[in-house]
Design an enzyme around this catalytic site. Structure first.
Site, mmCIF file in Angstrom:
data_model
loop_
_atom_site.group_PDB
_atom_site.id
_atom_site.type_symbol
_atom_site.label_atom_id
_atom_site.label_comp_id
_atom_site.label_asym_id
_atom_site.label_seq_id
_atom_site.Cartn_x
_atom_site.Cartn_y
_atom_site.Cartn_z
ATOM 1 N N SER A 1 0.838 -1.196 0.000
ATOM 2 C CA SER A 1 0.000 0.000 0.000
ATOM 3 C C SER A 1 0.871 1.243 0.000
ATOM 4 C CB SER A 1 -0.883 0.004 1.247
ATOM 5 O OG SER A 1 -1.525 1.245 1.402
ATOM 6 N N TYR B 1 -1.428 -0.580 10.234
ATOM 7 C CA TYR B 1 -1.549 -1.015 8.838
ATOM 8 C C TYR B 1 -0.313 -0.566 8.056
ATOM 9 C CZ TYR B 1 -3.581 -1.767 4.206
ATOM 10 O OH TYR B 1 -3.813 -2.195 2.921
#
Length: 276
Positions: free
Chosen positions: A138, A192
């Site tokens: 990501s 995350y």
């Protein structure tokens, strides 16, 4: 000769489902959709069959080592190898989550880093010459990198960081988050983001390891699918799942003997910055 085969982890919905759809259209061989829940997997396969596509299904829960081993044994007996692996399975807590950081760090890294690494270690021995691996990371890994201390940044961008060192740092992050000292110790406050730093750097290390042992044109990259409208983004993403699938599928289908990207972080089908 056995058919060529691609496996996409966590692919009964969202970006993974989009990747399976793209590969069914463009990969010359069998495409295996995987899911933890066989019913959800079968339902996803039926949906794609209605579009005239022919994915196959195999159960896979990357948090369950035995489940990964069963998939490996199936691939070995059915195909005698693996041509493409897309590591897409992952989780994210919602921004509004009230779960304590101690829990978020442990649960997020357990799946996104440690279980993904386990899947790689079990399945990589099956990779054939010219195999491609697309590890879905990501852009949040870039944001998290920017928030780490200079000491951690320098290790995360280093060409000599080892997998053992990276795994040690990821464990240290979880431990410090459980004590509530992660920021003082130099980590980003995004669980995350930290998990995806792990995926990005892991991919770079894996490419160096493959090259060192003289693997024949096995190419491994990490990528960002973009901000996709999925359950994970609570439907806030601006891209469709098919648009999100473009970069992971592009890396899965890189032509033989490609010089770049190799062991890099890729966004919008271009090599992205990974530096201090």
């Amino acid at each position: 000769m056995a058919s060529k085969v691609v496996v996409v982890t966590g692919s009964n919905k969202g970006v993974g489902f989009g990747i399976v759809r793209a590969l069914c259209k463009n990969f010359k061989g069998d495409v295996i959709l995987t899911a933890r829940n066989p019913e959800l997997g079968a339902s996803a396969v039926k949906e794609l069959e209605k579009e005239g596509l022919s994915p196959k299904f195999h159960q896979l829960d990357i948090n369950d080592h035995e489940s990964i081993v069963k998939l490996r044994d199936f691939l070995q007996s059915t195909y005698q190898g693996l041509d493409v692996l897309v590591n897409n399975a992952g989780i994210a807590y919602k921004q509004a989550s009230t779960a304590p950081i101690a829990e978020q760090a442990e649960v997020t890294l357990k799946t996104n880093y440690f279980a993904t690494l386990d899947a790689c270690e079990v399945l990589y021995p099956l990779l054939r010459p010219h195999a491609r691996v697309s590890n879905v990371s990501s852009m949040v890994s870039q944001f998290a990198l920017a928030k780490c201390s200079d000491e951690f940044k320098s290790r995360f961008v280093s060409k000599d960081i080892t997998m053992d060192e990276l795994t040690g740092i990821m464990k240290k992050f979880v431990q410090s988050a459980q004590k509530g000292t992660h920021k003082e110790e130099g980590f980003s406050d995004s669980c995350y983001g930290m998990s995806k730093i792990g995926v990005t750097v892991m991919s770079m290390i894996q490419q160096r390891e493959m090259d060192k042992k003289g693997s024949q044109d096995i190419v491994i990259n990490a990528c960002c699918p973009g901000y996709v409208n999925t359950d994970m983004t609570s439907g806030k993403g601006s891209l469709t799942i098919d648009q999100g699938a473009e970069t992971p599928a592009y890396l899965a289908l890189l032509p033989p003997d490609v010089k770049e990207p190799r062991g890099q972080f890729v966004r919008e089908k271009k090599v992205a910055k990974w530096s201090m």
